[in-house]
Design a protein around this motif. Structure first.
Motif, short mmCIF file in Angstrom:
data_model
loop_
_atom_site.label_atom_id
_atom_site.label_comp_id
_atom_site.label_asym_id
_atom_site.label_seq_id
_atom_site.Cartn_x
_atom_site.Cartn_y
_atom_site.Cartn_z
N THR A 41 61.48 105.42 57.73
CA THR A 41 62.66 105.60 57.18
C THR A 41 62.75 105.19 55.71
N MET A 42 61.48 104.43 55.31
CA MET A 42 61.41 103.83 54.00
C MET A 42 62.82 102.82 53.71
N THR A 43 63.15 102.03 54.80
CA THR A 43 64.14 100.94 55.01
C THR A 43 63.56 99.66 55.05
N LEU A 44 63.99 98.59 54.85
CA LEU A 44 63.73 97.35 55.13
C LEU A 44 65.11 96.34 55.56
N PRO A 45 64.95 95.57 56.57
CA PRO A 45 65.99 94.81 56.82
C PRO A 45 66.22 93.62 55.80
N ASP A 46 67.41 92.97 55.99
CA ASP A 46 67.66 91.82 55.20
C ASP A 46 67.36 90.53 55.62
N ASP A 47 67.25 90.39 57.07
CA ASP A 47 66.93 89.17 57.81
C ASP A 47 65.55 88.98 57.54
N VAL A 48 64.96 87.71 57.13
CA VAL A 48 63.48 87.48 57.28
C VAL A 48 62.94 87.43 58.43
N VAL A 49 63.42 87.20 59.67
CA VAL A 49 62.93 87.00 60.92
C VAL A 49 62.59 88.65 61.12
N GLU A 50 63.78 89.42 61.06
CA GLU A 50 63.28 90.87 61.32
C GLU A 50 62.45 91.48 60.32
N GLN A 51 62.23 90.98 59.14
CA GLN A 51 61.35 91.48 58.31
C GLN A 51 59.75 91.09 58.76
N GLU A 53 59.01 90.82 61.83
CA GLU A 53 58.69 91.30 63.22
C GLU A 53 58.15 92.78 62.62
N GLN A 54 58.94 93.54 61.58
CA GLN A 54 58.52 94.69 61.28
C GLN A 54 57.22 94.63 60.56
N CYS A 55 56.89 93.58 59.81
CA CYS A 55 55.52 93.64 59.10
C CYS A 55 54.39 93.38 60.30
N LEU A 56 54.69 92.50 61.19
CA LEU A 56 53.85 92.72 62.51
C LEU A 56 53.59 94.12 63.20
N ARG A 57 54.62 94.94 63.32
CA ARG A 57 54.77 96.24 63.85
C ARG A 57 53.51 97.16 62.99
N ASN A 58 53.84 97.01 61.58
CA ASN A 58 53.20 97.64 60.62
C ASN A 58 51.86 97.38 60.92
N LEU A 79 52.70 85.45 52.74
CA LEU A 79 53.26 85.28 51.46
C LEU A 79 54.79 85.39 51.28
N LEU A 80 55.47 84.43 50.85
CA LEU A 80 56.71 84.25 50.92
C LEU A 80 57.36 83.91 49.52
N PRO A 81 58.45 84.56 49.04
CA PRO A 81 58.92 84.03 47.74
C PRO A 81 59.64 82.53 47.77
N ASP A 82 60.21 82.32 48.96
CA ASP A 82 60.93 81.14 49.41
C ASP A 82 60.51 80.26 50.70
N ARG A 83 59.71 79.19 50.37
CA ARG A 83 58.99 78.44 51.33
C ARG A 83 59.84 78.41 52.60
N ALA A 84 61.33 78.32 52.29
CA ALA A 84 62.37 77.78 53.42
C ALA A 84 62.36 78.97 54.41
N ASP A 85 62.10 80.31 54.04
CA ASP A 85 62.06 81.27 55.15
C ASP A 85 60.72 81.27 56.00
N PHE A 86 59.78 80.55 55.74
CA PHE A 86 58.55 80.53 56.56
C PHE A 86 58.85 79.86 58.09
N GLU A 87 59.47 78.90 58.07
CA GLU A 87 59.88 78.12 59.44
C GLU A 87 60.50 79.03 60.41
N PRO A 88 61.53 79.75 59.90
CA PRO A 88 62.34 80.45 60.84
C PRO A 88 61.28 81.70 61.52
N CYS A 89 60.56 81.84 60.90
CA CYS A 89 59.62 83.23 61.27
C CYS A 89 58.42 82.59 62.20
N TRP A 90 58.36 81.26 62.51
CA TRP A 90 57.18 80.74 63.35
C TRP A 90 57.50 81.24 64.82
#
Length: 130
Positions: A41-51, A53-58, A79-90
């Motif tokens: 669909t060439m779309t991307l979600p806003d939420d970092v955790v959803e992002q 998940e999609q990275c891992l599906r790809n 690779l993340l622009p904001d280090r605060a986004d890393f922990e929610p993805c753990w």
């Protein structure tokens, strides 16, 4: 002769920039930095955790096409622009890598599109039987 082949995801970026989603080189699989685009669909979600998940599906799709899976990953780079986004993805990352325990690095850096909040790159080794 050692097998070397490119795996393409169908992303327009592969053609525009000149790269492959992954490269199989003998028993090694190198998956390019992968973002959260849903290439269908060439779309991307806003939420970092959803992002994440999609990275891992790809990434999972590229690994499967290469004849391996997350259990074969030996190296991962986040690779993340904001280090605060890393922990929610753990928790999401642990589901794929928690038992595998690949060597890992997290880097804070700019990504090509400001909507992208995480990019993941992996290297894997294909088992001889696959």
């Amino acid at each position: 002769m050692i097998e070397r082949r490119a795996i393409l995801s169908g992303s327009v970026f592969e053609e525009r920039i000149g790269y492959a989603r992954a490269v199989v080189d003998g028993d090694r699989v190198h998956v390019s930095g992968t973002t959260d685009f849903d290439y269908a669909t060439m779309t991307l979600p806003d939420d970092v955790v959803e992002q994440a998940e999609q990275c891992l599906r790809n990434i999972g799709a590229a690994l499967a096409e290469a004849g391996c899976g997350f259990e074969d990953v030996v190296r991962v780079r986040y690779l993340l622009p904001d280090r605060a986004d890393f922990e929610p993805c753990w928790p999401v990352l642990r589901r794929c890598f928690g038992t595998v325990r690949p060597a890992a690095t997290m880097m804070v850096c700019g990504l090509v599109d400001p909507r992208m909040r995480i990019e993941i790159e992996v290297d894997a080794r294909r088992p001889p039987s696959r």
